[in-house]
Design a protein around this motif. Sequence first.
Motif, PDB file in Angstrom:
ATOM      1  N   ALA A 403       0.856  -1.190   0.000  1.00 58.15           N
ATOM      2  CA  ALA A 403       0.000   0.000   0.000  1.00 58.15           C
ATOM      3  C   ALA A 403       0.889   1.235   0.000  1.00 58.15           C
ATOM      4  O   ALA A 403       1.796   1.348   0.831  1.00 58.15           O
ATOM      5  CB  ALA A 403      -0.914   0.004   1.228  1.00 58.15           C
ATOM      6  N   SER A 404       0.636   2.148  -0.914  1.00 58.04           N
ATOM      7  CA  SER A 404       1.499   3.323  -1.019  1.00 58.04           C
ATOM      8  C   SER A 404       0.690   4.533  -1.442  1.00 58.04           C
ATOM      9  O   SER A 404      -0.370   4.411  -2.059  1.00 58.04           O
ATOM     10  CB  SER A 404       2.633   3.084  -2.024  1.00 58.04           C
ATOM     11  N   VAL A 405       1.217   5.714  -1.104  1.00 52.63           N
ATOM     12  CA  VAL A 405       0.617   6.962  -1.535  1.00 52.63           C
ATOM     13  C   VAL A 405       1.725   7.981  -1.751  1.00 52.63           C
ATOM     14  O   VAL A 405       2.738   7.971  -1.046  1.00 52.63           O
ATOM     15  CB  VAL A 405      -0.406   7.495  -0.504  1.00 52.63           C
ATOM     16  N   GLY A 406       1.529   8.842  -2.738  1.00 49.71           N
ATOM     17  CA  GLY A 406       2.490   9.913  -2.977  1.00 49.71           C
ATOM     18  C   GLY A 406       3.772   9.430  -3.621  1.00 49.71           C
ATOM     19  O   GLY A 406       3.775   8.489  -4.423  1.00 49.71           O
ATOM     20  N   LEU A 407       4.869  10.079  -3.261  1.00 45.17           N
ATOM     21  CA  LEU A 407       6.155   9.846  -3.909  1.00 45.17           C
ATOM     22  C   LEU A 407       6.995   8.830  -3.157  1.00 45.17           C
ATOM     23  O   LEU A 407       6.989   8.789  -1.926  1.00 45.17           O
ATOM     24  CB  LEU A 407       6.936  11.163  -3.979  1.00 45.17           C
ATOM     25  N   LEU A 445       8.168   6.226   5.622  1.00 47.84           N
ATOM     26  CA  LEU A 445       7.659   7.567   5.368  1.00 47.84           C
ATOM     27  C   LEU A 445       8.723   8.377   4.642  1.00 47.84           C
ATOM     28  O   LEU A 445       9.907   8.285   4.974  1.00 47.84           O
ATOM     29  CB  LEU A 445       7.299   8.283   6.671  1.00 47.84           C
ATOM     30  N   VAL A 446       8.285   9.161   3.655  1.00 49.27           N
ATOM     31  CA  VAL A 446       9.172  10.082   2.943  1.00 49.27           C
ATOM     32  C   VAL A 446       8.750  11.493   3.342  1.00 49.27           C
ATOM     33  O   VAL A 446       7.600  11.887   3.139  1.00 49.27           O
ATOM     34  CB  VAL A 446       9.074   9.891   1.415  1.00 49.27           C
ATOM     35  N   ILE A 447       9.696  12.247   3.910  1.00 51.86           N
ATOM     36  CA  ILE A 447       9.381  13.525   4.546  1.00 51.86           C
ATOM     37  C   ILE A 447      10.074  14.668   3.810  1.00 51.86           C
ATOM     38  O   ILE A 447      11.279  14.595   3.531  1.00 51.86           O
ATOM     39  CB  ILE A 447       9.848  13.511   6.016  1.00 51.86           C
ATOM     40  N   ASP A 448       9.295  15.691   3.483  1.00 50.31           N
ATOM     41  CA  ASP A 448       9.844  16.941   2.961  1.00 50.31           C
ATOM     42  C   ASP A 448      10.479  17.669   4.141  1.00 50.31           C
ATOM     43  O   ASP A 448       9.790  18.172   5.030  1.00 50.31           O
ATOM     44  CB  ASP A 448       8.721  17.766   2.333  1.00 50.31           C
ATOM     45  N   ARG A 449      11.799  17.701   4.143  1.00 46.46           N
ATOM     46  CA  ARG A 449      12.521  18.222   5.299  1.00 46.46           C
ATOM     47  C   ARG A 449      12.186  19.698   5.570  1.00 46.46           C
ATOM     48  O   ARG A 449      12.014  20.118   6.709  1.00 46.46           O
ATOM     49  CB  ARG A 449      14.026  18.055   5.074  1.00 46.46           C
ATOM     50  N   LEU A 454       4.698  14.996   5.157  1.00 38.40           N
ATOM     51  CA  LEU A 454       4.890  13.782   4.370  1.00 38.40           C
ATOM     52  C   LEU A 454       4.625  14.056   2.891  1.00 38.40           C
ATOM     53  O   LEU A 454       3.678  14.757   2.549  1.00 38.40           O
ATOM     54  CB  LEU A 454       3.926  12.685   4.823  1.00 38.40           C
ATOM     55  N   VAL A 455       5.461  13.477   2.042  1.00 39.96           N
ATOM     56  CA  VAL A 455       5.176  13.482   0.608  1.00 39.96           C
ATOM     57  C   VAL A 455       4.984  12.071   0.085  1.00 39.96           C
ATOM     58  O   VAL A 455       4.631  11.884  -1.080  1.00 39.96           O
ATOM     59  CB  VAL A 455       6.287  14.195  -0.193  1.00 39.96           C
ATOM     60  N   VAL A 473      -4.581  10.897   3.836  1.00 40.02           N
ATOM     61  CA  VAL A 473      -5.048  12.146   4.448  1.00 40.02           C
ATOM     62  C   VAL A 473      -3.863  13.007   4.866  1.00 40.02           C
ATOM     63  O   VAL A 473      -3.849  14.232   4.665  1.00 40.02           O
ATOM     64  CB  VAL A 473      -5.957  11.845   5.654  1.00 40.02           C
ATOM     65  N   ALA A 474      -2.828  12.367   5.430  1.00 44.00           N
ATOM     66  CA  ALA A 474      -1.654  13.128   5.869  1.00 44.00           C
ATOM     67  C   ALA A 474      -0.933  13.769   4.689  1.00 44.00           C
ATOM     68  O   ALA A 474      -0.488  14.920   4.764  1.00 44.00           O
ATOM     69  CB  ALA A 474      -0.702  12.222   6.646  1.00 44.00           C
ATOM     70  N   VAL A 475      -0.807  13.041   3.572  1.00 47.06           N
ATOM     71  CA  VAL A 475      -0.106  13.566   2.400  1.00 47.06           C
ATOM     72  C   VAL A 475      -0.936  14.655   1.723  1.00 47.06           C
ATOM     73  O   VAL A 475      -0.429  15.740   1.427  1.00 47.06           O
ATOM     74  CB  VAL A 475       0.220  12.424   1.413  1.00 47.06           C
ATOM     75  N   VAL A 476      -2.217  14.374   1.464  1.00 48.25           N
ATOM     76  CA  VAL A 476      -3.063  15.347   0.774  1.00 48.25           C
ATOM     77  C   VAL A 476      -3.265  16.595   1.637  1.00 48.25           C
ATOM     78  O   VAL A 476      -3.231  17.725   1.136  1.00 48.25           O
ATOM     79  CB  VAL A 476      -4.419  14.716   0.408  1.00 48.25           C
ATOM     80  N   GLY A 477      -3.440  16.399   2.930  1.00 47.24           N
ATOM     81  CA  GLY A 477      -3.667  17.529   3.822  1.00 47.24           C
ATOM     82  C   GLY A 477      -2.411  18.245   4.260  1.00 47.24           C
ATOM     83  O   GLY A 477      -2.496  19.256   4.964  1.00 47.24           O
TER      84      GLY A 477
END
Length: 509
Positions: A403-407, A445-449, A454-455, A473-477
């Motif tokens: 299961a994955s979302v985003g980049l 988790l991949v994080i925009d520093r 989260l991205v 929700v965390a990525v979109v929001g």
Amino acid sequence: MTAASASASAPAPDGTAQSGAPADTWDVVVVGGGPPGENAAQYAIQGSDRTAVIVEAELVGGECSYWACMPSKALLRPWNVLDDARHMPGVKSLVGDRGLDVAAVLERRDTIVNHHDDGSQVQWANGAGIDVVRGRGRLAGERTVEVTAADGSVRTLHARHAVVLATGTTAAVPPVPGLREALPWTSRDVTNQHEVPARVAVVGGGVVACEATTWLQALGSQVTLIGNAPGLLPRNEPFAGDLVRQRMEELGVTVHLSASVDRVERADARDTGEGHVHGGPVTVHFGDGSVTVDEILVATGRVPASRDIGLDTVGLTDATDRRGYLPVDDHLTVTGAQGDWLYVVGDLNGRALLTHMGKYQARIAGAVIAARAEGRSLDGPWYRDTADHDQVPQVTFTDPEVASVGLSEQDARDKGVDVEAVEYDLASVAGTYLLREDYRGRAKLVIDRAADVLVGATFVGPDVAELLHSATVAVVGRVPLPTLWHAVPSYPTASEIWLRLLESRYSPS
């Protein structure tokens, strides 16, 4: 209304509708009756007196309902249940080494796809105020669609406000010598298989290839998977494909990676019908090796159904991209079309080849059509597709699930994002330990520093699909990580992985 209603307005003796529009006129004409087409029609007219018609040459409900999402998950779920039972003390002793009841699995699949009867889907459409016209639709000028029925007759439909193209994609068969002549299985055959080949070669390493391999081995086939990439599921984090490959090999699947099929030989190819073995043994040659099997499944991607849909009749001869997809803007309006009347939703626009994303696009397109019809502003988030821009969620229902979302981390770096990544062993969370013995999985988790949001997120393991929406929700929001710290996961659940991941990133001081 009935499934083949002539028009929203009764025609006058001269063939025009009483309103002055041509006969066979609706406010919205949708070409393609899959979930995106259904949703676009519904959202464009709901709560109003507008009218819509869906044009469909096969079954209303489309690929997802009859040949993809629904039958594939129907074939995968029994294996999930059996495998969980084999890893649960108090249950595994009852199950032992028993396999699936293949006939019962296939019968349940047939029930879920309604034995390819779309009567209930047509009933839903009519109940929502949507007409259905059977036949193959193509553009024939601005706001005009010609429909060719099975008997060859042609009918012309007109749209007052919008035409929506939702014709989707079809399975790709690469130009490998002997492959087409071998009449290989494609996704439609394997999701609607009526017999279980003893030996199967699966060509491909993406979602369809991996999911099909999962249920084929569960049903009793000896599977050889041949993928040309270095790893499985190459669009995901590398550990996802590694864990899926490891489990496949434990279950007896032979996996060849970085291997391209050179040629295929089948002396006795026969068109025996969808889901039946298409003739005698078939030999697949790849690199320095070869394998002889009873059937070959080609799962190497999809191609857009954009040929001969009449783009030339509206000045869009060269509108498709090099792959054949029809680009759209964030209102889902076709790029280059004049007058804001032509829309594309679902696979045909190439944005995200996933049913749930096609339905999302359709909801937006429908809202845009309604707003334009009523002269309302398109300002606001309801009228713009943003999720297709690096916020797409997806579940691959393999063993284990992915299961994955985003980049992914690499995708984010390629886009110039300053990222850091944290990973954690899902088996170390109390909630997963309760799910089954020998739980194996991983989360990242991949994080925009710079923004501290989260991205991207990836979960791999049994039953991780239900973890995905919280990550979406965390990525979109763009929820700040310090805020996520206060989203307390219940104990003992698999969701506690969120706490462990955040703890791995930092401890508040």
